[in-house]
Design a protein around this motif. Structure first.
Motif, mmCIF file in Angstrom:
data_model
loop_
_atom_site.group_PDB
_atom_site.id
_atom_site.type_symbol
_atom_site.label_atom_id
_atom_site.label_comp_id
_atom_site.label_asym_id
_atom_site.label_seq_id
_atom_site.Cartn_x
_atom_site.Cartn_y
_atom_site.Cartn_z
ATOM 1 N N THR A 131 0.153 10.361 -26.504
ATOM 2 C CA THR A 131 1.523 10.414 -27.000
ATOM 3 C C THR A 131 2.500 10.770 -25.895
ATOM 4 O OG1 THR A 131 0.735 11.068 -29.197
ATOM 5 C CG2 THR A 131 3.052 11.476 -28.706
ATOM 6 N N SER A 132 2.131 11.714 -25.054
ATOM 7 C CA SER A 132 3.013 12.118 -23.953
ATOM 8 C C SER A 132 3.227 10.977 -22.972
ATOM 9 C CB SER A 132 2.426 13.341 -23.236
ATOM 10 O OG SER A 132 2.299 14.439 -24.119
ATOM 11 N N ALA A 133 2.164 10.198 -22.704
ATOM 12 C CA ALA A 133 2.292 9.067 -21.784
ATOM 13 C C ALA A 133 3.217 7.990 -22.355
ATOM 14 C CB ALA A 133 0.921 8.474 -21.482
ATOM 15 N N LEU A 134 3.064 7.673 -23.646
ATOM 16 C CA LEU A 134 3.910 6.660 -24.269
ATOM 17 C C LEU A 134 5.351 7.133 -24.390
ATOM 18 C CD1 LEU A 134 1.509 5.320 -27.046
ATOM 19 C CD2 LEU A 134 2.168 4.173 -24.917
ATOM 20 N N ALA A 135 5.529 8.429 -24.658
ATOM 21 C CA ALA A 135 6.887 8.967 -24.728
ATOM 22 C C ALA A 135 7.569 8.906 -23.369
ATOM 23 C CB ALA A 135 6.850 10.410 -25.234
ATOM 24 N N LEU A 136 6.823 9.168 -22.313
ATOM 25 C CA LEU A 136 7.373 9.052 -20.960
ATOM 26 C C LEU A 136 7.777 7.607 -20.679
ATOM 27 C CD1 LEU A 136 7.983 10.094 -18.112
ATOM 28 C CD2 LEU A 136 5.551 9.823 -17.560
ATOM 29 N N LEU A 137 6.966 6.670 -21.136
ATOM 30 C CA LEU A 137 7.270 5.253 -20.946
ATOM 31 C C LEU A 137 8.545 4.878 -21.699
ATOM 32 C CD1 LEU A 137 5.787 2.808 -19.545
ATOM 33 C CD2 LEU A 137 4.983 2.208 -21.817
ATOM 34 N N ALA A 138 8.647 5.357 -22.954
ATOM 35 C CA ALA A 138 9.803 4.996 -23.781
ATOM 36 C C ALA A 138 11.098 5.632 -23.284
ATOM 37 C CB ALA A 138 9.550 5.404 -25.230
ATOM 38 N N SER A 139 11.022 6.850 -22.741
ATOM 39 C CA SER A 139 12.231 7.546 -22.308
ATOM 40 C C SER A 139 12.598 7.272 -20.853
ATOM 41 C CB SER A 139 12.066 9.061 -22.501
ATOM 42 O OG SER A 139 11.033 9.565 -21.667
ATOM 43 N N GLY A 140 11.617 6.889 -20.039
ATOM 44 C CA GLY A 140 11.871 6.728 -18.615
ATOM 45 C C GLY A 140 12.080 5.307 -18.146
ATOM 46 N N VAL A 141 11.847 4.330 -19.031
ATOM 47 C CA VAL A 141 11.989 2.915 -18.653
ATOM 48 C C VAL A 141 13.282 2.369 -19.244
ATOM 49 C CG1 VAL A 141 10.980 0.613 -18.887
ATOM 50 C CG2 VAL A 141 9.501 2.585 -18.480
ATOM 51 N N ALA A 142 14.022 1.597 -18.462
ATOM 52 C CA ALA A 142 15.269 0.991 -18.931
ATOM 53 C C ALA A 142 14.995 0.146 -20.170
ATOM 54 C CB ALA A 142 15.878 0.134 -17.833
ATOM 55 N N PRO A 143 15.910 0.133 -21.158
ATOM 56 C CA PRO A 143 15.679 -0.583 -22.424
ATOM 57 C C PRO A 143 15.259 -2.031 -22.254
ATOM 58 C CG PRO A 143 17.625 0.800 -22.606
ATOM 59 C CD PRO A 143 17.205 0.872 -21.155
ATOM 60 N N GLN A 144 15.862 -2.756 -21.303
ATOM 61 C CA GLN A 144 15.541 -4.174 -21.145
ATOM 62 C C GLN A 144 14.144 -4.406 -20.574
ATOM 63 O OE1 GLN A 144 17.891 -2.505 -19.530
ATOM 64 N NE2 GLN A 144 17.846 -2.934 -17.320
ATOM 65 N N ARG A 145 13.496 -3.336 -20.120
ATOM 66 C CA ARG A 145 12.179 -3.466 -19.509
ATOM 67 C C ARG A 145 11.084 -2.853 -20.375
ATOM 68 N NH1 ARG A 145 11.941 -1.136 -13.517
ATOM 69 N NH2 ARG A 145 13.283 -2.910 -13.092
ATOM 70 N N ARG A 146 11.435 -2.239 -21.503
ATOM 71 C CA ARG A 146 10.461 -1.478 -22.276
ATOM 72 C C ARG A 146 9.341 -2.338 -22.854
ATOM 73 N NH1 ARG A 146 14.838 2.374 -25.331
ATOM 74 N NH2 ARG A 146 14.965 3.992 -23.721
ATOM 75 N N ALA A 147 9.702 -3.502 -23.411
ATOM 76 C CA ALA A 147 8.675 -4.348 -24.020
ATOM 77 C C ALA A 147 7.647 -4.791 -22.990
ATOM 78 C CB ALA A 147 9.328 -5.566 -24.674
ATOM 79 N N ALA A 148 8.115 -5.228 -21.825
ATOM 80 C CA ALA A 148 7.203 -5.655 -20.768
ATOM 81 C C ALA A 148 6.359 -4.492 -20.272
ATOM 82 C CB ALA A 148 7.996 -6.257 -19.607
ATOM 83 N N ALA A 149 6.974 -3.311 -20.173
ATOM 84 C CA ALA A 149 6.238 -2.133 -19.718
ATOM 85 C C ALA A 149 5.145 -1.766 -20.710
ATOM 86 C CB ALA A 149 7.198 -0.961 -19.526
ATOM 87 N N ALA A 150 5.468 -1.828 -22.000
ATOM 88 C CA ALA A 150 4.486 -1.503 -23.031
ATOM 89 C C ALA A 150 3.316 -2.480 -22.995
ATOM 90 C CB ALA A 150 5.143 -1.526 -24.407
ATOM 91 N N ALA A 151 3.627 -3.765 -22.889
ATOM 92 C CA ALA A 151 2.569 -4.770 -22.827
ATOM 93 C C ALA A 151 1.666 -4.536 -21.626
ATOM 94 C CB ALA A 151 3.177 -6.168 -22.759
ATOM 95 N N THR A 152 2.277 -4.216 -20.495
ATOM 96 C CA THR A 152 1.506 -3.991 -19.275
ATOM 97 C C THR A 152 0.562 -2.810 -19.416
ATOM 98 O OG1 THR A 152 3.287 -4.902 -17.915
ATOM 99 C CG2 THR A 152 1.669 -3.510 -16.809
ATOM 100 N N THR A 153 1.070 -1.682 -19.919
ATOM 101 C CA THR A 153 0.227 -0.491 -20.018
ATOM 102 C C THR A 153 -0.879 -0.659 -21.048
ATOM 103 O OG1 THR A 153 1.802 0.534 -21.556
ATOM 104 C CG2 THR A 153 2.041 1.067 -19.232
ATOM 105 N N TRP A 154 -0.598 -1.370 -22.144
ATOM 106 C CA TRP A 154 -1.643 -1.572 -23.138
ATOM 107 C C TRP A 154 -2.688 -2.569 -22.663
ATOM 108 C CZ3 TRP A 154 -2.618 0.393 -28.159
ATOM 109 C CH2 TRP A 154 -1.796 1.463 -28.500
ATOM 110 N N ILE A 155 -2.268 -3.554 -21.899
ATOM 111 C CA ILE A 155 -3.245 -4.469 -21.302
ATOM 112 C C ILE A 155 -4.158 -3.692 -20.355
ATOM 113 C CG2 ILE A 155 -3.477 -6.348 -19.615
ATOM 114 C CD1 ILE A 155 -1.031 -7.641 -20.967
ATOM 115 N N MET A 156 -3.571 -2.765 -19.612
ATOM 116 C CA MET A 156 -4.383 -1.947 -18.707
ATOM 117 C C MET A 156 -5.341 -1.048 -19.488
ATOM 118 S SD MET A 156 -1.653 -0.943 -15.720
ATOM 119 C CE MET A 156 -2.883 -0.031 -14.779
ATOM 120 N N MET A 157 -4.894 -0.539 -20.639
ATOM 121 C CA MET A 157 -5.774 0.280 -21.460
ATOM 122 C C MET A 157 -6.983 -0.522 -21.929
ATOM 123 S SD MET A 157 -5.074 2.265 -25.062
ATOM 124 C CE MET A 157 -5.107 0.727 -25.989
#
Length: 448
Positions: A131-157
């Motif tokens: 949860t802390s990692a995803l919250a950091l992703l959601a709060s620290g990534v610019a809005p226009q980049r969030r979807a791509a960032a989420a896809a990238t991190t989940w693909i890595m998972m």
């Protein structure tokens, strides 16, 4: 702090990849208690499938604390310490689970007590760190980049899960309790080291894209939950997550026992079959991310088609798998499971993209609590789905007197849930425009 829609850059791609390494580590460690130990308990130690299913369900029940961890990290100045603490607790739980499993064969009461403690630690570790990692992703990534960032991190998972399943599967044969404990120890040491390096100075100086100002205190936990639950889109999306993840998880705890009981596979072979399933998920995520909208920086109307299509493909693959349960050896079980994973990956990455868009939307941005609510819904669904799948197989095996028929019934039920999830996905994403009055102009495009 930067407001939503700001042009100030937040976490860059290198930092996003580093968060992805944390997700990959969590996935790699969770493989052992949720798949490998599950198969060992049922096949090698001849325990009821309900026992490992109950333990896995318990670790998901513990993750109901996810909103609380999100709230704590929202209030704190840093999320990295909570990530590292969660990883350490997770590693301790995995080691204890590997030790408790063979103990149950000789002293069930003692072994089961140790296993309950182990899976409690696993649930706390995943909830706190994830949860802390995803919250950091959601709060620290610019809005226009969030979807791509989420896809990238989940693909890595998922890549971490695949790599772990393949390596563990190869190292586990010939099976022995000593070999199992050695594998678990090496895995824990490697992932803790990787996460420590990945998060070193990760948060130093980065901009947070939050609606609340530094001088505006975060609400208490109950108020934060009520604030988010009042949003129609967030509420409907929570229901979709629950149903889709319950469908997704029903085969998790029975796939490897299915391979052992119906196809006669060894522990290493069934673990590698699980790796094929995860490999399909990985490819599905990549295809949906590149071919759909997740890597374009915003979500478009075809997102609904990707989510619903992935759910329906998953339902079709499960229907075919149900047929295979009556055929047994000779059926191309590997490709069948791979296609199932592909469908799972397509709907998952599209849903994750929507989740990250919604995480920064609403009257107030509570990324930690918001991700925690959806994480808790996922945890409940995973625990309930896995438990229902395993208990259902146990009951069906006893009533029907045939392993293949029992698994066929459960796979058919799971396929039906995926069809329902496809319907709910369309309804949930259509509700998203109701947030338009609370969003900036750039974010209205996300849910157009």
């Amino acid at each position: 702090m930067a407001s939503r829609g700001s042009d100030i850059a937040g976490l860059g791609w290198v930092s996003i990849i580093r968060i992805g390494l944390v997700q990959a580590s969590i996935g790699a460690m969770v493989v052992l208690p949720t798949t490998v130990l599950n198969r060992l308990m049922v096949v090698e130690y001849a325990l009821l499938a309900a026992i490992p299913a109950g333990l896995v369900a318990w670790h998901y029940a513990v993750q109901l604390t996810r909103p609380l961890w999100g709230q704590i990290s929202d209030k704190g100045r840093k999320r990295t310490p909570w990530i590292l603490c969660g990883i350490a607790v997770l590693a301790a739980g995995v080691l204890l689970a590997a030790r408790a499993t063979p103990v149950m064969a000789n002293d069930f009461a003692t072994g089961f007590g140790l296993a309950v403690l182990a899976y409690t630690l696993i649930g706390v570790g995943v909830g706190m760190g994830g949860t802390s990692a995803l919250a950091l992703l959601a709060s620290g990534v610019a809005p226009q980049r969030r979807a791509a960032a989420a896809a990238t991190t989940w693909i890595m998972m998922v890549a971490g899960i695949v790599a772990s399943a393949i390596v563990v599967g190869k190292l586990l044969d010939p099976y022995s309790p000593e070999r199992l404990l050695a594998i678990a120890s090496g895995l824990a040491a490697a992932t803790i080291t990787l996460c420590a390096l990945a998060t070193f100075r990760l948060e130093r100086g980065h901009v947070q894209f939050e609606e609340t100002r530094k001088d505006e205190p975060a609400p208490d936990f109950r108020a934060a939950i009520a604030e988010i639950w009042s949003e129609t889109a967030a509420r409907r999306f929570t229901v979709f997550i629950f149903v889709s993840m319950m469908a997704f998880s029903m085969q998790d705890l029975i796939l490897e026992p299915f391979a052992g009981l119906v196809y006669g596979m060894t522990p290493g072979e069934s673990t590698q079959l699980g790796g094929q399933h995860q490999g399909g998920i990985l490819l599905g995520m990549i295809v949906a991310g590149v071919g759909g909208s997740a890597f374009k920086g915003r979500l478009t109307s075809n997102l609904r088609a990707w989510i619903a299509g992935g759910c329906l493909l998953s339902a079709l693959a499960l229907s075919v798998l149900a047929i295979s349960a009556m055929v047994g050896p000779g059926w191309p079980i590997g490709p069948n499971v791979f296609v199932l994973g592909f469908g799972n990956g397509v709907f998952a990455v599209a849903a994750i993209g929507a989740m990250m868009g919604l995480a920064g939307a609403g009257a107030k941005t509570r990324e930690g609590v918001r991700m925690g609510v959806w994480g808790a819904a996922q945890a409940i669904a995973f625990g309930l789905g896995g438990l229902l799948g395993a208990v259902g197989v146990d009951a069906a095996r006893r009533v029907l007197g045939h392993d293949g028929s029992a698994f066929q019934l459960i796979f058919a039920v799971e396929a039906s849930l995926f069809v329902l999830a496809a319907v709910l996905a369309v309804r949930a994403t259509r509700a998203a425009p109701t947030l338009g009055d609370e969003m900036g102009a750039g974010e209205k495009e996300v849910f157009a």
